[in-house]
Design a protein around this motif. Structure first.
Motif, mmCIF file in Angstrom:
data_model
loop_
_atom_site.group_PDB
_atom_site.id
_atom_site.type_symbol
_atom_site.label_atom_id
_atom_site.label_comp_id
_atom_site.label_asym_id
_atom_site.label_seq_id
_atom_site.Cartn_x
_atom_site.Cartn_y
_atom_site.Cartn_z
ATOM 1 N N CYS A 17 0.824 -1.209 0.000
ATOM 2 C CA CYS A 17 0.000 0.000 0.000
ATOM 3 C C CYS A 17 0.857 1.257 0.000
ATOM 4 N N GLN A 19 0.332 5.649 0.595
ATOM 5 C CA GLN A 19 -0.565 6.674 1.131
ATOM 6 C C GLN A 19 -1.301 7.427 0.027
ATOM 7 N N ARG A 21 -2.280 6.289 -2.943
ATOM 8 C CA ARG A 21 -2.880 5.384 -3.921
ATOM 9 C C ARG A 21 -3.976 4.548 -3.253
ATOM 10 N N VAL A 22 -5.088 4.407 -3.950
ATOM 11 C CA VAL A 22 -6.173 3.538 -3.523
ATOM 12 C C VAL A 22 -6.393 2.519 -4.629
ATOM 13 N N VAL A 37 -5.271 12.869 0.203
ATOM 14 C CA VAL A 37 -5.926 12.445 1.427
ATOM 15 C C VAL A 37 -6.383 13.678 2.202
ATOM 16 N N GLN A 136 -8.212 -0.975 -0.930
ATOM 17 C CA GLN A 136 -6.958 -1.259 -0.240
ATOM 18 C C GLN A 136 -6.226 0.064 -0.053
ATOM 19 N N HIS A 137 -5.910 0.375 1.204
ATOM 20 C CA HIS A 137 -5.195 1.607 1.541
ATOM 21 C C HIS A 137 -4.645 1.440 2.948
ATOM 22 N N CYS A 149 -3.129 -4.842 3.075
ATOM 23 C CA CYS A 149 -1.881 -4.511 2.417
ATOM 24 C C CYS A 149 -0.852 -5.607 2.704
#
Length: 155
Positions: A17, A19, A21-22, A37, A136-137, A149
């Motif tokens: 993962c 920060q 990117r999702v 974010v 997913q984050h 992750c």
């Protein structure tokens, strides 16, 4: 029309993962967005207001301190948005598609929301993203995450 969002059909694996990117997966495949974010009251209040354009591969991830009922409006937002309301395990519980710019009608996401992902209007339908799809984050509690992750290997 060309989209630069990553869309992969077939088998989806957990990945490291980041920060900014999702990743989203479901029966329809997988997509990934570069995100800003918004994790404090000032950033959440500003959101995507006054922006005239957002690349199709980008979005904004709103993070909340605890599960709660949240609502949004589009008063000073200039572009149509899809709003994906997310539970603590990273699953999508509600999608509001094509929120209308400048509309002051509250958009309620339901109970237990810990995050909201805003992307360009129409992308959820175009990719087939639906309720139950998983995000997913690193902000999600990895012990509870539906799609955790993968820890980076430092060996």
């Amino acid at each position: 029309m060309v989209f630069s969002v990553v869309l992969v059909a077939g088998s989806v694996q957990a990945s490291e993962c980041q920060q900014d990117r999702v990743s989203i997966r479901g029966d329809w495949g997988q997509a990934a967005f570069t995100v800003e974010v918004a994790d404090d009251p000032r950033e959440r209040a500003q959101g995507l207001m006054f922006r005239e354009h957002m690349p199709s591969s980008h979005g904004m991830l709103f993070l909340f301190e605890k599960p709660q009922q949240v609502s949004f409006w589009m008063k000073d937002t200039l572009i149509p948005l899809d709003m994906l309301f997310i539970q603590s395990d990273g699953s999508i519980s509600h999608i509001h598609e094509n929120a209308v710019p400048h509309d002051t009608t509250p958009i309620v996401g339901g109970a237990g929301v810990v995050a909201v992902l805003e992307v360009n209007g129409g992308l959820a339908a175009r990719f087939g993203i639906d309720e139950g799809s998983e995000l997913q984050h690193p902000a999600f509690d990895q012990a509870q995450a539906a799609w955790p992750c993968v820890a980076s290997s430092s060996d």
